[in-house]
Design a protein around this motif. Structure first.
Motif, PDB file in Angstrom:
ATOM      1  N   ARG A  25       0.844  -1.197   0.000  1.00 15.65           N
ATOM      2  CA  ARG A  25       0.000   0.000   0.000  1.00 15.65           C
ATOM      3  C   ARG A  25       0.880   1.248   0.000  1.00 15.65           C
ATOM      4  NH1 ARG A  25      -5.577   0.108   3.089  1.00 15.65           N
ATOM      5  NH2 ARG A  25      -5.972  -1.151   1.230  1.00 15.65           N
ATOM      6  N   ILE A  26       0.583   2.153  -0.943  1.00 14.10           N
ATOM      7  CA  ILE A  26       1.383   3.362  -1.140  1.00 14.10           C
ATOM      8  C   ILE A  26       0.469   4.582  -1.047  1.00 14.10           C
ATOM      9  CG2 ILE A  26       2.899   4.597  -2.743  1.00 14.10           C
ATOM     10  CD1 ILE A  26       3.178   1.806  -4.203  1.00 14.10           C
ATOM     11  N   THR A  27       0.822   5.564  -0.236  1.00 11.39           N
ATOM     12  CA  THR A  27       0.071   6.825  -0.180  1.00 11.39           C
ATOM     13  C   THR A  27       0.528   7.716  -1.325  1.00 11.39           C
ATOM     14  OG1 THR A  27      -0.198   6.725   2.226  1.00 11.39           O
ATOM     15  CG2 THR A  27      -0.402   8.889   1.185  1.00 11.39           C
ATOM     16  N   TYR A  28      -0.426   8.190  -2.143  1.00  3.43           N
ATOM     17  CA  TYR A  28      -0.052   9.057  -3.252  1.00  3.43           C
ATOM     18  C   TYR A  28      -0.479  10.504  -3.048  1.00  3.43           C
ATOM     19  CZ  TYR A  28      -4.812   8.868  -5.338  1.00  3.43           C
ATOM     20  OH  TYR A  28      -6.160   8.972  -5.588  1.00  3.43           O
ATOM     21  N   THR A  35      -6.730  10.334   3.080  1.00  2.47           N
ATOM     22  CA  THR A  35      -5.419   9.824   2.685  1.00  2.47           C
ATOM     23  C   THR A  35      -5.639   8.863   1.530  1.00  2.47           C
ATOM     24  OG1 THR A  35      -4.519  10.025   4.926  1.00  2.47           O
ATOM     25  CG2 THR A  35      -3.390   8.524   3.422  1.00  2.47           C
ATOM     26  N   TYR A  37      -4.572   6.322  -1.499  1.00  3.76           N
ATOM     27  CA  TYR A  37      -3.527   5.305  -1.601  1.00  3.76           C
ATOM     28  C   TYR A  37      -3.702   4.440  -2.847  1.00  3.76           C
ATOM     29  CZ  TYR A  37      -7.234   2.374   0.393  1.00  3.76           C
ATOM     30  OH  TYR A  37      -8.418   1.720   0.612  1.00  3.76           O
ATOM     31  N   ASP A  39      -3.014   0.346  -3.966  1.00  3.13           N
ATOM     32  CA  ASP A  39      -2.650  -1.028  -3.628  1.00  3.13           C
ATOM     33  C   ASP A  39      -1.898  -1.609  -4.822  1.00  3.13           C
ATOM     34  OD1 ASP A  39      -3.724  -0.990  -1.110  1.00  3.13           O
ATOM     35  OD2 ASP A  39      -5.577  -2.020  -1.644  1.00  3.13           O
ATOM     36  N   ILE A  85      -6.401   1.968  -7.169  1.00  4.77           N
ATOM     37  CA  ILE A  85      -6.332   3.232  -6.443  1.00  4.77           C
ATOM     38  C   ILE A  85      -7.587   3.502  -5.610  1.00  4.77           C
ATOM     39  CG2 ILE A  85      -4.926   4.134  -8.336  1.00  4.77           C
ATOM     40  CD1 ILE A  85      -7.357   6.110  -8.857  1.00  4.77           C
ATOM     41  N   SER A  86      -7.403   4.258  -4.547  1.00  8.70           N
ATOM     42  CA  SER A  86      -8.541   4.843  -3.833  1.00  8.70           C
ATOM     43  C   SER A  86      -8.725   6.269  -4.348  1.00  8.70           C
ATOM     44  CB  SER A  86      -8.295   4.862  -2.319  1.00  8.70           C
ATOM     45  OG  SER A  86      -7.345   5.855  -1.970  1.00  8.70           O
ATOM     46  N   ALA A 119      -3.103  10.026  -9.140  1.00  7.52           N
ATOM     47  CA  ALA A 119      -2.571   8.670  -8.930  1.00  7.52           C
ATOM     48  C   ALA A 119      -1.758   8.218 -10.139  1.00  7.52           C
ATOM     49  CB  ALA A 119      -3.710   7.694  -8.660  1.00  7.52           C
ATOM     50  N   TYR A 122       1.524   9.948 -10.220  1.00  7.82           N
ATOM     51  CA  TYR A 122       2.423   9.386  -9.205  1.00  7.82           C
ATOM     52  C   TYR A 122       3.074   8.105  -9.721  1.00  7.82           C
ATOM     53  CZ  TYR A 122       4.158   7.381  -4.867  1.00  7.82           C
ATOM     54  OH  TYR A 122       4.975   6.841  -3.902  1.00  7.82           O
TER      55      TYR A 122
END
Length: 293
Positions: A25-28, A35, A37, A39, A85-86, A119, A122
């Motif tokens: 999991r990466i925060t973008y 927040t 993120y 996956d 992505i979220s 996203a 990123y």
């Protein structure tokens, strides 16, 4: 004997863990209280060099990247590098129906498009770290997610937010996989911004029209009237311009086709392989007759 059995079980457990590997999991971005993120699922077989960014559905009111794991793992087994992505759910807990005012609906869509753009940027900016070949980077989405990616590709807000969207004036995606999606403005679709598209849609979809109709088939005098241009209309434009697009039409099927990314792995793989190999893809409507149980 005991040692052999123990080693055998360890080997089996290792195989199982590889086939259902935990995503990274990466925060973008952080926007207000959200927040956002990604996956990241890496290939579980020999990588094929292709990557996919996926945007989930949920009517801009709900949905969760974790529920897309079957799609991600299915594509990972075919060698794909997958990013789910979220994004901000502008109407979280609310409704995207006919009683929701059209400007509010458009705000919900544009908010999701903003986040999908951020996203994607990123991922592309960090391509080396994320093992992404940007010349083989696809975008995909389901339902609200499909509407999000179509609006990102053919963007009605491009001129009003140049700081964000000028980055996408240069083509960033090799192609798109669209499950029960639609455009809000058919005029944003042009010959010079076309990307190869795989579309899947049911002819009886009552939420996102297969052709051209209002969202949820709302009446013209309803507060939430919003015209949409679905897969069939997009394909007809592809035929007119001789552009690459394959529409899998499911006669009699409804909005459940939005979930067909969980099962049509071979169709998705074949399409992306053809695009990357430079195979000529003609605009085609493939009718898929499914037996009813």
């Amino acid at each position: 004997m005991f040692k052999f059995v123990a080693m055998r079980w360890i080997f089996i457990l290792m195989l199982f863990s590889c086939s259902t590997q935990a995503q990274k999991r990466i925060t973008y971005a952080v926007k207000g209280n959200d927040t956002l993120y990604i996956d990241h699922y890496e290939p579980t077989t020999t990588p094929n060099g292709m990557s996919i960014m996926f945007v989930h559905g949920g009517g801009f009111t709900a949905g969760d990247p974790k529920n897309q794991r079957p799609f991600a793992e299915g594509m990972c087994k075919k060698g794909y590098n997958v990013f789910v992505i979220s994004y901000r759910l502008y109407l979280k807990g609310g409704s995207f129906g006919c009683n929701t005012a059209t400007p509010v609906k458009l705000k919900a869509i544009s908010t999701a498009v903003e986040d999908a753009a951020d996203a994607a940027k990123y991922i592309i900016t960090n391509a080396a770290t994320l093992k992404v070949d940007t010349s083989k980077f696809f975008i995909s989405g389901s339902s609200a997610g499909a509407e999000t990616i179509l609006q990102l590709l053919y963007n009605p807000w491009a001129t009003t937010d140049k700081a964000r969207y000028d980055y996408f004036a240069t083509p960033r995606f090799k192609g798109a996989l669209v499950f029960a999606g639609a455009l809000i403005d058919i005029n944003t679709l042009k010959q010079d911004n076309w990307v190869p598209m795989l579309l899947m849609h049911g002819t009886k979809d009552q939420l996102v029209p297969y052709g051209t109709a209002s969202h949820h088939y709302c009446s013209a005098n309803s507060e939430g009237w919003l015209m949409l241009f679905g897969a069939k209309t997009i394909l007809e434009q592809a035929k007119t311009w001789n552009k690459p697009a394959v529409l899998y039409t499911y006669p009699g099927k409804g909005h459940e086709v939005a979930n067909y990314m969980f099962r049509e792995f071979d169709k998705m793989d074949a399409f992306m392989q053809d695009v990357v190999k430079g195979k000529q893809i003609k605009a085609e409507d493939v009718i898929v007759e499914e037996k009813t149980k």
